[in-house]
Design a protein around this motif. Structure first.
Motif, PDB file in Angstrom:
ATOM      1  N   ALA A   1       7.280   2.279  17.428  1.00 47.78           N
ATOM      2  CA  ALA A   1       6.493   3.022  16.427  1.00 47.78           C
ATOM      3  C   ALA A   1       7.081   4.414  16.215  1.00 47.78           C
ATOM      4  O   ALA A   1       7.692   4.991  17.114  1.00 47.78           O
ATOM      5  N   ASN A   2       6.903   4.951  15.033  1.00 54.65           N
ATOM      6  CA  ASN A   2       7.308   6.323  14.742  1.00 54.65           C
ATOM      7  C   ASN A   2       6.229   7.307  15.204  1.00 54.65           C
ATOM      8  O   ASN A   2       5.053   6.938  15.297  1.00 54.65           O
ATOM      9  N   PRO A   3       6.635   8.559  15.474  1.00 56.21           N
ATOM     10  CA  PRO A   3       5.658   9.539  16.004  1.00 56.21           C
ATOM     11  C   PRO A   3       4.761  10.125  14.911  1.00 56.21           C
ATOM     12  O   PRO A   3       4.790  11.323  14.643  1.00 56.21           O
ATOM     13  N   VAL A   4       3.976   9.275  14.277  1.00 57.43           N
ATOM     14  CA  VAL A   4       3.073   9.723  13.206  1.00 57.43           C
ATOM     15  C   VAL A   4       1.677   9.916  13.804  1.00 57.43           C
ATOM     16  O   VAL A   4       1.201   9.052  14.547  1.00 57.43           O
ATOM     17  N   ALA A   5       1.037  11.042  13.478  1.00 58.05           N
ATOM     18  CA  ALA A   5      -0.293  11.336  14.031  1.00 58.05           C
ATOM     19  C   ALA A   5      -1.315  10.318  13.522  1.00 58.05           C
ATOM     20  O   ALA A   5      -1.321   9.956  12.347  1.00 58.05           O
ATOM     21  N   GLU A   6      -2.183   9.871  14.412  1.00 55.16           N
ATOM     22  CA  GLU A   6      -3.196   8.866  14.077  1.00 55.16           C
ATOM     23  C   GLU A   6      -4.426   9.574  13.517  1.00 55.16           C
ATOM     24  O   GLU A   6      -5.037  10.414  14.180  1.00 55.16           O
ATOM     25  N   PRO A   7      -4.812   9.276  12.263  1.00 61.04           N
ATOM     26  CA  PRO A   7      -6.005   9.937  11.727  1.00 61.04           C
ATOM     27  C   PRO A   7      -7.270   9.479  12.443  1.00 61.04           C
ATOM     28  O   PRO A   7      -7.412   8.309  12.776  1.00 61.04           O
TER      29      PRO A   7
ATOM     30  N   LYS B   1      -4.661  22.585   7.295  1.00 66.20           N
ATOM     31  CA  LYS B   1      -3.597  22.196   8.228  1.00 66.20           C
ATOM     32  C   LYS B   1      -4.219  21.527   9.451  1.00 66.20           C
ATOM     33  O   LYS B   1      -5.159  22.051  10.039  1.00 66.20           O
ATOM     34  N   ASP B   2      -3.711  20.378   9.806  1.00 67.79           N
ATOM     35  CA  ASP B   2      -4.168  19.553  10.922  1.00 67.79           C
ATOM     36  C   ASP B   2      -5.542  18.917  10.716  1.00 67.79           C
ATOM     37  O   ASP B   2      -6.099  18.329  11.649  1.00 67.79           O
ATOM     38  N   GLY B   3      -6.064  19.019   9.498  1.00 65.63           N
ATOM     39  CA  GLY B   3      -7.310  18.323   9.194  1.00 65.63           C
ATOM     40  C   GLY B   3      -7.069  16.825   9.028  1.00 65.63           C
ATOM     41  O   GLY B   3      -5.941  16.395   8.755  1.00 65.63           O
TER      42      GLY B   3
ATOM     43  N   PHE C   1       1.077   8.307   5.549  1.00 68.41           N
ATOM     44  CA  PHE C   1      -0.361   7.995   5.613  1.00 68.41           C
ATOM     45  C   PHE C   1      -0.576   6.565   6.093  1.00 68.41           C
ATOM     46  O   PHE C   1       0.349   5.741   6.105  1.00 68.41           O
ATOM     47  N   LYS C   2      -1.808   6.314   6.511  1.00 64.18           N
ATOM     48  CA  LYS C   2      -2.145   4.971   6.994  1.00 64.18           C
ATOM     49  C   LYS C   2      -2.985   4.268   5.935  1.00 64.18           C
ATOM     50  O   LYS C   2      -3.958   4.840   5.445  1.00 64.18           O
ATOM     51  N   VAL C   3      -2.607   3.055   5.579  1.00 59.87           N
ATOM     52  CA  VAL C   3      -3.410   2.278   4.635  1.00 59.87           C
ATOM     53  C   VAL C   3      -4.503   1.589   5.447  1.00 59.87           C
ATOM     54  O   VAL C   3      -4.220   0.900   6.430  1.00 59.87           O
TER      55      VAL C   3
ATOM     56  N   VAL D   1      -3.327  12.714   8.694  1.00 58.73           N
ATOM     57  CA  VAL D   1      -3.521  14.020   9.326  1.00 58.73           C
ATOM     58  C   VAL D   1      -2.628  14.984   8.549  1.00 58.73           C
ATOM     59  O   VAL D   1      -1.427  14.744   8.408  1.00 58.73           O
ATOM     60  N   ALA D   2      -3.212  16.057   8.034  1.00 55.72           N
ATOM     61  CA  ALA D   2      -2.468  16.992   7.183  1.00 55.72           C
ATOM     62  C   ALA D   2      -1.659  17.941   8.067  1.00 55.72           C
ATOM     63  O   ALA D   2      -1.974  19.116   8.205  1.00 55.72           O
TER      64      ALA D   2
END
Ligand code: C2O
Ligand code: CU
Ligand code: CU
Length: 457
Positions: free
Chosen positions: A311-317, A373-375, A398-400, A429-430
């Protein structure tokens, strides 16, 4: 790097005059040994192509090719590209799907001043995510992408994956007639509907190629849709193929199934079990053949399905505390006035009642939404029209989450193909401050209103 939009508009974006390192060669691309400042020099220049046998098409290319030369980089490393503009029009490069700082995003008057003919611009950013990405200008896009300024950018995983073989397949349908001459890249009547389609479909610049692949091996096919308009309905009858990544982000491997709709800007990474030597498969767009995939000589033991990609290091909303924002994509052609059209302002589409004016350099000063930011955010995307829109966001992945029209296994992406009258939910996550374009990737939809800026502060 400290940087403001005002500095860009004042023209302080580090421009220089091309010539250095190009050494009189019309095209040159490589990793220069004695140049410490960049990894690639990428020249955009006119390029005569023979797309139609016996006829010349006056294309524009990157690195002497159209689609442009494939750039490669390793995850976590810096990519430094000196872009040299040898066209007689201004241009920029946007790195589609790459999460990078705003000043490297390639949007004119938002990220940087346009690169004038004869000038260069140094792009320099870290590739945080591995996967299949691509690059293209963000200036007079229908023509510049239409003429061939599109190219793949591959970010390799940090560690070797289970794939020993791979091929990049760049899909583009050219706006050319039977003599290879360009036809209109955007026709108002079409822009107000499904977008202006080209006529000649190619893979890596070749109509209907035969691609030889090692028999019995599992090959990673990176399919990239860098076309202006067309959604390819990919299918591979009789083939054994599994989906490993969508739009540069790994998914749990699953069979390709009957058909996958790859909209403009989107990518799909497939694992294909190549048939025996001499046997052929058809890669198709609906009923039409795009390419023949043929088993070729291989002395290796047959391959097996590799494990899933990391997986890529994308923040989980966090959906529980996310704020919901609504975006309506509307058809507004009925409101377009002849006076606007005479002045070159075509407004056929809008987002929440606002049309982007492609000729107005100040549109980004009026963002359609401001995120903290970070919202954490949920976007409800509602397509109020009969035409589909591949909706793309710059700067953040973004996550669908789901759709009212189809079953979705949640996944990360940068472009979501929003079907006719569909409502979909995405979340993010912004985490990247800046002013980010949010637009349809049907290029003449984008240029006739379907674009907005989203600000993260
Ligand atoms: Cu490929 Cu503005 O994007
Ligand atoms: Cu983009
Ligand atoms: Cu659209």
């Amino acid at each position: 790097m400290s940087f403001t939009r005002r500095q860009v508009l004042a023209g302080l974006a580090g421009l220089g005059i091309a010539g250095l390192g190009a050494g009189g060669v019309r095209y040159w691309l490589g990793r220069p040994e004695n140049v410490a400042t960049h990894d690639y020099e990428l020249i955009a220049a006119p390029l005569d192509l023979e797309l139609v046998q016996g006829h010349i098409t006056p294309a524009w290319g990157y690195g002497g090719q159209a689609p442009g030369v494939e750039l490669r980089c390793r995850q976590g490393e810096r990519l430094r590209v000196r872009f040299i503009n040898k066209l007689d029009v201004q241009s920029t490069i946007h790195w589609h799907g790459i999460r990078l700082p705003l000043e490297m995003d390639g949007v004119p008057y938002v990220s940087q001043a346009p690169v004038l003919p004869g000038e260069y611009f140094d792009y320099d950013f870290i590739c945080h995510d591995a996967g299949s990405f691509w690059y293209h200008p963000h200036t007079t896009s229908a023509e510049q992408l239409g003429r061939g300024l599109v190219g793949p950018l591959i970010v390799e995983e940090r560690e070797p994956t289970g794939f020993r073989h791979e091929r990049t397949l760049s899909l583009k349908t050219w706006h050319v007639d039977e003599q290879g001459a360009f036809t209109a890249f955007s026709v108002p009547r079409q822009a107000a509907r499904e977008g202006t389609r080209g006529r000649l479909t190619t893979i890596n610049g070749e109509p209907n190629p035969t691609l030889e692949l090692p028999a019995g091996q599992v090959v990673r096919l990176r399919l990239i849709n860098l076309d202006n308009t067309i959604t390819y309905r990919l299918n591979l009858p009789g083939g054994e193929a599994r989906i490993y990544a969508l739009d540069g982000n790994p998914v749990k491997p699953r069979p390709l199934g009957k058909e996958y709709w790859l909209g403009p800007g989107m990518r799909i990474d497939l694992a294909l079990k190549v048939p025996a030597a001499g046997e052929e498969l058809s890669l198709r767009n609906g009923p039409l053949r795009l390419a023949t995939l043929k088993g070729g000589a291989s002395s290796e033991a047959p391959g097996d399905w590799p494990p899933a990609l990391p997986a890529n290091p994308v923040a989980e909303p966090d959906l529980a505390r996310a704020e919901t924002l609504r975006f309506n994509f509307e058809w507004a052609a009925a409101l377009a006035s002849p006076a606007d059209e005479a002045a070159g302002r075509y407004k056929y589409w809008q987002i929440n009642g606002q049309a982007w004016d492609i000729n107005d350099k100040t549109c980004a000063d009026r963002p359609i939404a401001t995120l903290k930011k970070d919202g954490h955010y949920i976007f409800v995307l509602r397509n109020m029209a009969q035409y589909q829109h591949p909706i793309h966001l710059h700067g953040m992945t973004f996550k669908v989450l789901g759709s009212d029209r189809r079953k979705i296994i949640p996944y990360f992406t940068d472009t979501y193909l929003l079907g006719k009258n569909e409502t979909a939910r995405i979340a993010l996550v912004a985490d990247n401050p800046g002013v980010w374009m949010f637009h349809c990737h049907v290029i003449d939809h984008m240029e006739t209103g379907l674009m907005a800026a989203i600000e993260v502060v």
